[in-house]
Design a protein around this motif. Sequence first.
Motif, PDB file in Angstrom:
ATOM      1  N   UNK A   1      -4.277   4.041  -6.603  1.00 11.64           N
ATOM      2  CA  UNK A   1      -5.330   4.301  -7.420  1.00 11.64           C
ATOM      3  C   UNK A   1      -5.039   4.392  -8.932  1.00 11.64           C
ATOM      4  N   UNK A   2      -6.075   4.190  -9.862  1.00  6.97           N
ATOM      5  CA  UNK A   2      -5.995   4.913 -11.219  1.00  6.97           C
ATOM      6  C   UNK A   2      -6.117   6.386 -11.340  1.00  6.97           C
TER       7      UNK A   2
ATOM      8  N   UNK B   1      -8.240  10.209  -3.288  1.00  4.04           N
ATOM      9  CA  UNK B   1      -7.809   9.444  -1.871  1.00  4.04           C
ATOM     10  C   UNK B   1      -8.133  10.830  -0.852  1.00  4.04           C
ATOM     11  N   UNK B   2      -8.290  10.103   0.293  1.00  5.97           N
ATOM     12  CA  UNK B   2      -8.228  11.401   1.539  1.00  5.97           C
ATOM     13  C   UNK B   2      -7.340  10.844   2.507  1.00  5.97           C
ATOM     14  N   UNK B   3      -6.207  11.605   2.627  1.00  4.03           N
ATOM     15  CA  UNK B   3      -5.012  11.147   3.541  1.00  4.03           C
ATOM     16  C   UNK B   3      -5.609  11.954   4.824  1.00  4.03           C
TER      17      UNK B   3
ATOM     18  N   UNK C   1       0.134   6.011  -5.021  1.00  2.00           N
ATOM     19  CA  UNK C   1       0.631   5.639  -6.055  1.00  2.00           C
ATOM     20  C   UNK C   1      -0.723   5.609  -7.002  1.00  2.00           C
ATOM     21  N   UNK C   2      -0.329   6.318  -7.910  1.00  2.00           N
ATOM     22  CA  UNK C   2      -1.295   6.535  -9.164  1.00  2.00           C
ATOM     23  C   UNK C   2      -1.037   5.807 -10.347  1.00  2.00           C
ATOM     24  N   UNK C   3      -1.817   4.974 -11.084  1.00  2.00           N
ATOM     25  CA  UNK C   3      -1.494   4.383 -12.287  1.00  2.00           C
ATOM     26  C   UNK C   3      -2.266   5.121 -13.552  1.00  2.00           C
TER      27      UNK C   3
END
Length: 127
Positions: free
Chosen positions: A12-13, A18-20, A124-126
């Motif tokens: 995601x940016x 997010x939901x884990x 992963x967060x960009x």
Amino acid sequence: QVQLVEFGGGSVQAGGSLRLSCKASGYTYTRSCMGWFRQSPGNQREGAARMNGVGETVYAASVKGRFTISKDDDNTLYLQMDNLKPEDTAMYYCAAPHDDVVWCQFNRFLRQSDNYWGQGTQVTVSS
């Protein structure tokens, strides 16, 4: 046989969510503490959020106010992650004790071997 399986990771940016999920198959202790941990390359595994057997939640300072841990009646553990930052990029793991442990600290999982761990899910967060 107990098995923890994490779902929900992805890319995601920054600012996204997010939901884990962590499905704890065969884990019958409904009042045991459980937790979410993360590890990025070159760093030690660290606690992100934990829930004690009576529903008390504790968060690492780095995620407090952005992450929310919860659990449903079939022992599926969740981690809602909002306002994600690039520094949240890591492999995320859920963990539960072998025995019925109501109260626990992050170090209970990080320093003792009598815990179940999932295989992890990558976040992963960009920027």
